[in-house]
Design an enzyme around this catalytic site. Sequence first.
Site, PDB file in Angstrom:
ATOM      1  N   ASP A 180       9.564   2.864   1.672  1.00 51.25           N
ATOM      2  CA  ASP A 180       8.371   3.635   2.019  1.00 51.25           C
ATOM      3  C   ASP A 180       8.166   3.515   3.525  1.00 51.25           C
ATOM      4  O   ASP A 180       7.616   2.532   4.024  1.00 51.25           O
ATOM      5  CB  ASP A 180       7.165   3.097   1.250  1.00 51.25           C
ATOM      6  CG  ASP A 180       5.883   3.859   1.560  1.00 51.25           C
ATOM      7  OD1 ASP A 180       5.844   4.590   2.569  1.00 51.25           O
ATOM      8  OD2 ASP A 180       4.909   3.710   0.801  1.00 51.25           O
ATOM      9  N   LYS A 194       2.947  11.359   6.779  1.00 48.90           N
ATOM     10  CA  LYS A 194       2.118  11.170   7.966  1.00 48.90           C
ATOM     11  C   LYS A 194       2.678  11.868   9.206  1.00 48.90           C
ATOM     12  O   LYS A 194       2.432  13.046   9.410  1.00 48.90           O
ATOM     13  CB  LYS A 194       1.859   9.687   8.205  1.00 48.90           C
ATOM     14  CG  LYS A 194       1.015   9.050   7.091  1.00 48.90           C
ATOM     15  CD  LYS A 194       0.394   7.754   7.497  1.00 48.90           C
ATOM     16  CE  LYS A 194      -0.338   7.097   6.333  1.00 48.90           C
ATOM     17  NZ  LYS A 194      -1.517   7.844   5.881  1.00 48.90           N
ATOM     18  N   PHE A 206       0.860  -1.175   0.000  1.00 44.05           N
ATOM     19  CA  PHE A 206       0.000   0.000   0.000  1.00 44.05           C
ATOM     20  C   PHE A 206       0.900   1.230   0.000  1.00 44.05           C
ATOM     21  O   PHE A 206       1.571   1.516   0.983  1.00 44.05           O
ATOM     22  CB  PHE A 206      -0.949   0.053   1.197  1.00 44.05           C
ATOM     23  CG  PHE A 206      -1.856   1.256   1.117  1.00 44.05           C
ATOM     24  CD1 PHE A 206      -2.998   1.215   0.337  1.00 44.05           C
ATOM     25  CD2 PHE A 206      -1.544   2.425   1.779  1.00 44.05           C
ATOM     26  CE1 PHE A 206      -3.819   2.330   0.211  1.00 44.05           C
ATOM     27  CE2 PHE A 206      -2.355   3.542   1.663  1.00 44.05           C
ATOM     28  CZ  PHE A 206      -3.497   3.504   0.886  1.00 44.05           C
TER      29      PHE A 206
END
Length: 407
Positions: free
Chosen positions: A231, A260, A146
């Site tokens: 990531d 984030k 994801f």
Amino acid sequence: MTGAVTNRTAPAVAEAERWTAHNYHPLPVVIAEAEGAWVTDVDGRRYLDCLAGYSALNFGHRHPALVAAAREQLDRVTLTSRAFLHDQFGPFCHELAQLCGKDMVLPMNTGAEAVETAIKVSRKWGYQVKGVPDGRATIVVAAGNFHGRTTTIVSFSTDPEARADFGPYTPGFRVVPYGDLDALAAAIDDTTVAVLLEPIQGEAGVLVPPAGYLTGVRALCTERGVLFVADEIQSGLGRTGDTFACDHEGVVPDMYVLGKALGGGIVPVSAVAAGADVLGVLRPGEHGSTFGGNPLACAVARAVIALLNTGEPQARAKEVGAHLHARLTDLVGHGLTAVRGRGLWAGIDIDPALMTGRAASERLMAGGVLAKDTHGSTLRLAPPLVVTVDEIDAAVDALTEVLKNGV
């Protein structure tokens, strides 16, 4: 509880359902206030937040140092665009590069934008530095990944919900099983410019790869002349007990993809960090963002970096996370079939004979704990790093009651 209990939730949920595209299926809670690891809804009910904005709130809601940085910057300047420099930009890039042990930083806004940046930079590096023929670059990714939901990113997703009905899909990606070094080695050829991986797969259920996997990926990329792009949007910035999840194997990727928590739960901030030999391939006009690296974002992110430089959030994640995993492991065979994760991050599989992950989330909410399901009967737990041992105990106690009550 704050103030008298009212009945504002139902109409607020109905209004959102009426006027919002249904790209999410949120729990029926309407949050009005938050502080630390706790949120309060419009009816005065308090909940322990065990999702933390998918790691965007690593430092809790309204962390005083982060709010102070934002307020101070709001009184000065909030946006200039990258047409000009501002006094927070250079220091932010410098401090983030040092945190990552890299030469350069390219700031963006969202995690998906940072991933897109990493893809573009990897391809350009492949053409200009590695010498891959134009238009032939390939990037190897892992099944179950994801990395966002842009059209390019969903092109290499293996999640039907994220991918179906959004074609035609962008070519240039090869998908291999996560954790399989042999499959990865077989997928790399002379056209491969990068291997893009999550050190721990979050959306897939907090999947931790086999020991030595990241070390093997690093060795393969070095041997074959390929960029290792990590990531760390969900796994980075203290969540796993180290600054980066790659640190657990002493691995340094060629490029970090961050987001984030970098925005402190206040503003969206993302970035890629890499060596000058990688990010140096970009020239003016080839990539950018109006809001990327804006003064407000940089000021908040600098306060985030200052917190991480103390090492305290990482230490708390490691210490309190060990307690979380010990408590959860005790529930295996008592409603849970598996527990995975690292630090203050756990994926738990509920016996599907008992209930779905959605049902478990709803029952936890009724018990004052907010969590979120993913893929069937799996729940993700990722409380803010400011959570206490007592609060972890309260959350696991609530989960224990949910499991005891069964179907």
